[in-house]
Design an enzyme around this catalytic site. Structure first.
Site, PDB file in Angstrom:
ATOM      1  CE  LYS A 182      -3.025  -1.541  11.171  1.00 53.26           C
ATOM      2  NZ  LYS A 182      -2.146  -0.572  10.497  1.00 53.26           N
ATOM      3  CG  ASP A 199      12.440  -0.316  13.907  1.00 51.08           C
ATOM      4  OD1 ASP A 199      11.206  -0.097  13.933  1.00 51.08           O
ATOM      5  OD2 ASP A 199      12.964  -1.230  14.555  1.00 51.08           O
ATOM      6  CG  ASN A 232       1.224   2.478   4.775  1.00 51.93           C
ATOM      7  OD1 ASN A 232       0.075   2.040   4.706  1.00 51.93           O
ATOM      8  ND2 ASN A 232       2.252   1.867   4.186  1.00 51.93           N
ATOM      9  CB  SER A 272      -6.929  -2.019   9.602  1.00 53.17           C
ATOM     10  OG  SER A 272      -7.499  -3.228   9.133  1.00 53.17           O
ATOM     11  CE1 TYR A 301      -2.557  -5.168  10.993  1.00 54.48           C
ATOM     12  CE2 TYR A 301      -4.943  -5.345  10.993  1.00 54.48           C
ATOM     13  CZ  TYR A 301      -3.769  -4.936  10.384  1.00 54.48           C
ATOM     14  OH  TYR A 301      -3.817  -4.281   9.175  1.00 54.48           O
ATOM     15  CB  ILE A 317      -0.941  -0.018   1.232  1.00 51.61           C
ATOM     16  CG1 ILE A 317      -1.971  -1.153   1.093  1.00 51.61           C
ATOM     17  CG2 ILE A 317      -1.634   1.328   1.420  1.00 51.61           C
ATOM     18  CD1 ILE A 317      -2.781  -1.444   2.352  1.00 51.61           C
TER      19      ILE A 317
END
Ligand code: NAD
Length: 258
Positions: free
Chosen positions: A167, A69, A96, A148, A163, A23
């Site tokens: 998000k 990083d 991102n 997301s 995750y 992306i």
């Protein structure tokens, strides 16, 4: 001037984290096609350099790679210094970079939890904060963070609590910065993609095995393509979006609509 000309980003300077592939790469290309100069920021410097060289040739814009990083405050500060040394200003930050680890909550180790939160949430905080500090001094800038659809729903069947939590955190972080910076000329928004066909999925056999199952649930019965996010980010990056801040934009083929 027509609407397409008004949406152009000529003269603007930006960075894209996780820009080496997926992306980030696709959106960085679109930002360049719209006239911006872009730093490709990624941990994977070989891939980032390849991407930057290809993009510079393809678009004629100034594109260069920076190894960073996003979980390291020192790395992020050095990255921003390099961007300012090269470009002299910063107008666009696409924060991102992200990772996913699929482990049931009962089995997830502290290290696995911390890794996902560090990259997806702390990494966005550090890069958006560093960008915000410069943009506030300038009196202008647009920050776009990648959240997301997993911030809105719990994906099935794969377990991914860290995750999903990271998000959801990105969306509230985005709104918090947007409110704090609302009168400074700096806007902060997030995008929430549905399943997109990138290496995050396509290089992970445990996820590719689930594509048919996801496609059965998803109203469009297919994965999205990275190109299908390009115009959204170009819009948010530009001055036409001057009243748009503190919002999350879902682009998921209606996956979360029911
Ligand atoms: P990808 O794995 O193809 O690319 C991610 C890039 O981020 C890689 O180049 C990787 O080297 C880089 N990266 C990883 N950790 C990093 C770190 N600590 N510092 C700097 N760079 C780092 O993934 P993608 O699908 O392009 O995902 C990009 C973003 O979109 C992520 O935040 C992801 O969570 C989010 N997203 C993806 C999907 C999807 O279905 N692909 C859906 C919704 C949201």
């Amino acid at each position: 001037m027509g609407i397409i000309e008004k949406m152009r980003l000529d003269g603007k300077k930006g960075f894209v984290t996780g820009g080496a592939r997926g992306i980030g790469k696709s959106v960085a290309l679109a930002l360049c096609e719209a006239g911006a100069d872009i730093a490709i920021v990624d941990m994977d410097i070989d891939e980032a350099q390849k991407t930057a060289e290809w993009m510079a040739k393809e678009t004629g814009q100034d594109v260069f790679a920076v190894q960073t990083d996003v979980t390291s405050p020192d790395d992020v500060n050095q990255m921003v210094d390099q961007v300012l040394a090269r470009f002299g200003r910063l107008d666009i930050a696409f924060c991102n970079a992200g990772i996913c680890i699929n482990v049931p909550a009962v089995d997830m180790t502290f290290e696995q939890w911390k890794k996902v939160i560090d990259v997806n949430l702390t990494g966005v905080f550090l890069t958006a904060q560093a960008a915000g500090r410069i943009m506030i001094k300038q009196g202008s800038g647009s920050i776009i963070n990648t959240a997301s659809m997993s911030a809105h729903i719990v994906n099935v069947p794969q377990p991914q609590c860290a995750y999903n939590a990271s998000k959801a955190g990105v969306i509230q972080l985005t709104k918090s910065m947007a409110v704090e910076w609302a009168t400074t000329g700096v806007r902060v928004n997030s995008i929430s993609p549905g399943y997109i066909g990138t290496e995050l999925i396509l290089a992970a056999p445990h996820l590719t095995a689930l594509i048919d199952e996801w496609n059965k649930i998803g109203p469009m019965h297919r994965l999205g393509k990275p190109e299908e996010l390009q115009a959204l980010v170009v819009y948010l990056a530009g001055d036409m979006a001057s009243f748009t801040t503190g919002s999350d934009f879902v682009a998921d083929g209606a996956f979360t609509a029911f």
